[in-house]
Scaffold this motif. Structure first.
Motif, PDB file in Angstrom:
ATOM      1  N   THR A 165      33.612  30.431  40.917  1.00 27.71           N
ATOM      2  CA  THR A 165      34.940  30.164  41.477  1.00 27.71           C
ATOM      3  C   THR A 165      35.865  29.604  40.408  1.00 27.71           C
ATOM      4  N   ARG A 166      35.341  28.678  39.609  1.00 26.21           N
ATOM      5  CA  ARG A 166      36.159  28.104  38.534  1.00 26.21           C
ATOM      6  C   ARG A 166      36.561  29.163  37.519  1.00 26.21           C
ATOM      7  N   ILE A 167      35.616  30.007  37.108  1.00 26.25           N
ATOM      8  CA  ILE A 167      35.929  31.061  36.144  1.00 26.25           C
ATOM      9  C   ILE A 167      36.987  32.000  36.704  1.00 26.25           C
ATOM     10  N   ALA A 168      36.881  32.341  37.983  1.00 27.40           N
ATOM     11  CA  ALA A 168      37.875  33.234  38.594  1.00 27.40           C
ATOM     12  C   ALA A 168      39.263  32.616  38.525  1.00 27.40           C
ATOM     13  N   HIS A 169      39.374  31.321  38.810  1.00 29.93           N
ATOM     14  CA  HIS A 169      40.677  30.651  38.723  1.00 29.93           C
ATOM     15  C   HIS A 169      41.175  30.620  37.284  1.00 29.93           C
ATOM     16  N   GLU A 170      40.273  30.417  36.331  1.00 29.56           N
ATOM     17  CA  GLU A 170      40.674  30.398  34.922  1.00 29.56           C
ATOM     18  C   GLU A 170      41.182  31.770  34.481  1.00 29.56           C
ATOM     19  N   ILE A 171      40.542  32.840  34.951  1.00 27.78           N
ATOM     20  CA  ILE A 171      41.005  34.185  34.608  1.00 27.78           C
ATOM     21  C   ILE A 171      42.410  34.409  35.146  1.00 27.78           C
ATOM     22  N   VAL A 172      42.642  34.021  36.398  1.00 23.03           N
ATOM     23  CA  VAL A 172      43.969  34.195  36.997  1.00 23.03           C
ATOM     24  C   VAL A 172      45.017  33.401  36.224  1.00 23.03           C
ATOM     25  N   GLU A 173      44.662  32.178  35.836  1.00 23.60           N
ATOM     26  CA  GLU A 173      45.618  31.342  35.112  1.00 23.60           C
ATOM     27  C   GLU A 173      45.943  31.924  33.740  1.00 23.60           C
ATOM     28  N   ARG A 174      44.921  32.348  33.002  1.00 21.22           N
ATOM     29  CA  ARG A 174      45.159  32.851  31.649  1.00 21.22           C
ATOM     30  C   ARG A 174      45.826  34.221  31.664  1.00 21.22           C
ATOM     31  N   ALA A 175      45.510  35.025  32.691  1.00 18.39           N
ATOM     32  CA  ALA A 175      46.085  36.371  32.772  1.00 18.39           C
ATOM     33  C   ALA A 175      47.410  36.382  33.522  1.00 18.39           C
ATOM     34  N   LYS A 176      47.818  35.184  34.013  1.00 19.23           N
ATOM     35  CA  LYS A 176      49.055  35.084  34.805  1.00 19.23           C
ATOM     36  C   LYS A 176      48.996  36.051  35.984  1.00 19.23           C
ATOM     37  N   GLY A 177      47.897  35.955  36.690  1.00 21.89           N
ATOM     38  CA  GLY A 177      47.604  36.883  37.774  1.00 21.89           C
ATOM     39  C   GLY A 177      46.424  37.748  37.376  1.00 21.89           C
ATOM     40  N   ALA A 178      46.177  38.771  38.147  1.00 24.53           N
ATOM     41  CA  ALA A 178      45.060  39.656  37.813  1.00 24.53           C
ATOM     42  C   ALA A 178      45.477  41.116  37.917  1.00 24.53           C
ATOM     43  N   ASP A 179      46.783  41.378  37.699  1.00 19.37           N
ATOM     44  CA  ASP A 179      47.315  42.717  37.926  1.00 19.37           C
ATOM     45  C   ASP A 179      46.656  43.770  37.051  1.00 19.37           C
ATOM     46  N   ASP A 180      46.370  43.431  35.791  1.00 12.71           N
ATOM     47  CA  ASP A 180      45.819  44.455  34.898  1.00 12.71           C
ATOM     48  C   ASP A 180      44.397  44.131  34.452  1.00 12.71           C
ATOM     49  N   VAL A 181      43.718  43.236  35.180  1.00  9.16           N
ATOM     50  CA  VAL A 181      42.362  42.834  34.824  1.00  9.16           C
ATOM     51  C   VAL A 181      41.345  43.869  35.291  1.00  9.16           C
ATOM     52  N   VAL A 182      40.406  44.196  34.417  1.00  8.82           N
ATOM     53  CA  VAL A 182      39.250  45.023  34.755  1.00  8.82           C
ATOM     54  C   VAL A 182      38.001  44.247  34.357  1.00  8.82           C
ATOM     55  N   LEU A 183      37.051  44.122  35.268  1.00 11.42           N
ATOM     56  CA  LEU A 183      35.793  43.434  34.984  1.00 11.42           C
ATOM     57  C   LEU A 183      34.709  44.460  34.701  1.00 11.42           C
ATOM     58  N   LEU A 184      34.013  44.293  33.568  1.00 11.21           N
ATOM     59  CA  LEU A 184      32.894  45.167  33.228  1.00 11.21           C
ATOM     60  C   LEU A 184      31.658  44.302  33.001  1.00 11.21           C
TER      61      LEU A 184
END
Length: 215
Positions: free
Chosen positions: A51-70
């Motif tokens: 959960t913490r990592i997910a929030h950190e990804i959103v914060e650093r990416a300023k959202g998750a619009d173009d995020v792809v998880l592999l």
């Protein structure tokens, strides 16, 4: 490729030119020194750090619009799927998730018996111009992530590459570190770190134990 992971990133389990016994054990392998292993993360802990990592990804990416998880098979794929679900809860957006097999890109391929190939599944929209977050269970030497970057280079050109790992146990052999770490776990080379996940092992735990004596 402009890979943020080249300078800052991070193993299926990362190991220095040896099989995966020093990081996360291969599926079906018996627990090494199971009687001596002690849990360092349990199921609630793993849920919290994801959960913490997910929030950190959103914060650093300023959202998750173009995020792809592999995810890197095997357990990295399950972790990537869990992260995708948590990102969807946070952002109300579906985050593409796939898997990246690095078997043929390993630098120890000729030193060990043939390995079964895992699956590479790239989301339909691809990775070009996207922020790719590689997901793995254990970061060790960094050699698995180097192989993952090589594999990724053959697939497309991301905007940037980041790395998320459940456990960083140290002992890097390459200039690679993770952007997102569930737990930093100082270890000696005489110890093993074994990640177990419910999807593969029937339970969620991270075990720290003694490395088996050489036969």
């Amino acid at each position: 490729m402009d890979t943020h992971a080249d300078a800052q990133a991070s193993e299926v389990s990362d190991v220095p030119d040896v099989p995966d016994a020093q990081a996360s054990e291969a599926p079906g392998a018996p627990d090494a020194q199971a009687s001596d292993a002690r849990p360092v993360l349990e199921a609630p802990d793993i849920a919290r750090v994801l959960t913490r990592i997910a929030h950190e990804i959103v914060e650093r990416a300023k959202g998750a619009d173009d995020v792809v998880l592999l995810g890197i098979p095997t357990r990295g794929v399950f972790l990537a799927q869990r992260l995708a679900a948590k990102l969807e809860q946070i952002t109300d957006r579906t985050v593409p998730v796939g898997s990246l097999d690095i078997t043929m890109y390993r630098d120890d391929l000729r030193m060990h018996p043939p390995r079964a190939l895992a699956r590479t599944e790239i989301p339909g929209d691809g990775i070009d111009g996207r922020l790719v977050v590689l997901v793995d269970d254990v970061l060790f030497s960094g050699r698995t992530i180097r192989a993952a970057l090589d594999a990724l280079n053959d697939i497309g050109r991301p905007r940037a590459v980041q790395l998320a790992v459940l456990v960083d146990r140290g002992h890097r052999e390459l200039p690679i570190r993770a952007d997102y770490v569930g737990k930093n776990l100082p270890t000696s080379l005489r110890e093993t770190v074994k990640v177990q996940l419910a999807e593969e092992d029937g339970r969620d735990t991270v075990l720290l134990g003694a490395k088996p004596a050489a036969q």
